[in-house]
Design a protein around this motif. Sequence first.
Motif, PDB file in Angstrom:
ATOM      1  N   ARG A   1       0.832  -1.378  -0.033  1.00  0.00           N
ATOM      2  CA  ARG A   1      -0.031  -0.128   0.059  1.00  0.00           C
ATOM      3  C   ARG A   1       0.824   1.112  -0.004  1.00  0.00           C
ATOM      4  O   ARG A   1       0.437   2.589   0.058  1.00  0.00           O
ATOM      5  CB  ARG A   1      -1.091  -0.083   1.158  1.00  0.00           C
ATOM      6  CG  ARG A   1      -1.939  -0.960   1.256  1.00  0.00           C
ATOM      7  CD  ARG A   1      -3.061  -1.107   2.091  1.00  0.00           C
ATOM      8  NE  ARG A   1      -3.597   0.280   2.519  1.00  0.00           N
ATOM      9  CZ  ARG A   1      -4.451   0.506   3.302  1.00  0.00           C
ATOM     10  NH1 ARG A   1      -4.741  -0.227   4.372  1.00  0.00           N
ATOM     11  NH2 ARG A   1      -4.975   1.896   3.200  1.00  0.00           N
ATOM     12  N   LYS A  16      -1.757   4.035   9.086  1.00  0.00           N
ATOM     13  CA  LYS A  16      -2.802   3.673   8.199  1.00  0.00           C
ATOM     14  C   LYS A  16      -3.580   4.803   7.595  1.00  0.00           C
ATOM     15  O   LYS A  16      -4.025   4.697   6.357  1.00  0.00           O
ATOM     16  CB  LYS A  16      -3.875   2.799   9.012  1.00  0.00           C
ATOM     17  CG  LYS A  16      -4.292   1.310   8.400  1.00  0.00           C
ATOM     18  CD  LYS A  16      -5.150   0.604   9.406  1.00  0.00           C
ATOM     19  CE  LYS A  16      -5.887  -0.301   8.436  1.00  0.00           C
ATOM     20  NZ  LYS A  16      -6.720  -1.095   9.490  1.00  0.00           N
ATOM     21  N   SER A  58      -4.142   5.790   3.288  1.00  0.00           N
ATOM     22  CA  SER A  58      -5.501   6.119   2.314  1.00  0.00           C
ATOM     23  C   SER A  58      -5.346   7.527   1.570  1.00  0.00           C
ATOM     24  O   SER A  58      -6.267   7.714   0.830  1.00  0.00           O
ATOM     25  CB  SER A  58      -6.552   6.233   3.429  1.00  0.00           C
ATOM     26  OG  SER A  58      -6.663   4.834   4.005  1.00  0.00           O
TER      27      SER A  58
END
Lengths: 436, 185
Positions: free
Chosen positions: B89, B174, B178
């Motif tokens: 990610r 986290k 995004s």
Amino acid sequence: MRRKTLGLFLVAFFGLATSASTQPTGPELIAISAADRQAASPDIAIGVDGSINLIWVDKGPAAARPAGPPPGGHTHKAYNDLYFARSTDQGRTFSPPVRITTTPGELWGFATSKPRIAVSKSGVIHVFYHGNRNDRSAERQAVDARYTRSTDGGRTFEPARTLNTFTPKAYDDGELNEAHCFGTMGVAPDGSVHAFWIDTRHMTKSGDNGAVYGAVSRDEGKSFERERLVFKDEACPCCQLSTVASADGKVYLSLRSVYADGSRDGSVARSDDGGKTFSQRARVSDKKWMINGCPLKPTTLTVDKDGRVFAVWYAGEVQPAGVFFSVSEDRGKTFSRPIAAHPEAKISDHAQIAAGPDGAISLIWDAKVGENRRVYWRVSNDHGKTFGPVTELETPAGAADYPAIAAGPRGKTFIALQQDGRVMFQALPELVAQKQ
Amino acid sequence: MSTFSSHFGLLLLAGCLVTFPGAKAPPAQLRPELLDPKTIEPISADEFRRLLVHRRGEVLAVNLWATWCVPCVKELPDLAKLQQQYRQRGLRVIAVSVDDPEELDARVRPFFRERAPGLVSYLQTEPDQDKFVSVVDQAWGGVIPTTFVINRAGSLKASLVGRKTYEEFEATVKPLLSEPSGKPH
């Protein structure tokens, strides 16, 4: 305007003098360590005769190191030398540097574990440092608490003595298997010498806290009593101790305590019996720094003639983190509400403090306001209730840090610091002159 | 909320746009071994600045550690796990040793190989350690471990001082994963 002119003059003078060895660079700012050596971590003590006594860590020839400050990085292995110089003319000139450690590379010392110097009323110069027991070829290292003294004004030093017994810790970490380090020393008015160090002998596993041991000399360093356990497992093992003795014979010891809730905070204990036993520790602040890490931050002490105890330390629990100050009016039982030394700085650290004979409290530290760390100071003339303005010490451009400070018997205050790999000295009569 | 969590929360510099100095300069040529180090590589402040510019577009967790710092060593496995969990990610954990450069071969490389396989690490070589860390944070207090979390746009978002748990690291990185990439190209 006058200060600015003086500063420019000092800068110019210093610039000219960096190629010379241990020569005065101006009326107040003097390079003490040799230009061809890498020097750091000074400490300073003033005798009752006004003599100025300096020690510092010598890291070897400057040519062997990159230009600039001493190399970054820290290690549990350090092989340095300890040097001394003295002035008997109020800091106008200094003696050529004398190497105290007799075996090259013996000194286990660096900025966060500075060797200490003190002078007793009789003029004996006391020096405490940490020494490597083995040479650098040894796979397992051991560090000892070492003491030496000079009875001839620093011309010669006695062979150093080890104050700790040899007791390895219960587990092998593969590197520093026995340590008596991050220590300190102070001299009481009666000439007794009090040395303390953080000790690994009670550690049974990785991550255990350190013990604090101490040793006392009742005869100005001729001999030392056997070491005593002061605190068994409460000390942050990488935060240097500090000690001071008051005129009424009380001995104060500070450490960064690790408490059951995980906080690591400055604390002070007092001995009323000449260092045989110590009181419960008192926190210097009720704010808690919850940190599971290696702060490498001492809590530094001084006392005034009336027995007030002053403490300075690095507080990491506030934003911006930095130097705080507090005073105890009840012989170290409780401490006042902390005062931030330099709240406008991005970061401030490495504070030292001195109490003058007239009661002035001088506080000095390094801080970042711009790109580099610089040295700053403030003075209190009301026993630490309030302080005068933050003032930057006028030194050449670049990083200047790790100041040391001592008050002389005649009202002058003196400082040493490290800059560009050299140890510098400056007399600060204006510190006292700037009373509010 | 525990005192620890409260303190941890205060350290989060959410919304603080502290970009590292020199970020506007185009990344100059970096030594190949710095881009894909097979072992711990020595790195200067200037190289580190250029490396961070090169890594724009990724979320970076820059961790300062040392072999002699027990809390540092204990959190390395959590950082390795974090790297493994979120690599796809766009997370990159960069461990930077503040050990003495003279110890690199004899001590630091073997130590790191054993304790944190899978992590990328460098050893800072600046004479003034503060100069190196100032590439990321001008206000570093000298405490280790410290982990600086930088978003994809190159802004410092959190300074995590002291040993943190996996959950604390995860909670910090986290949300940043995004966010859209801020890479200019």
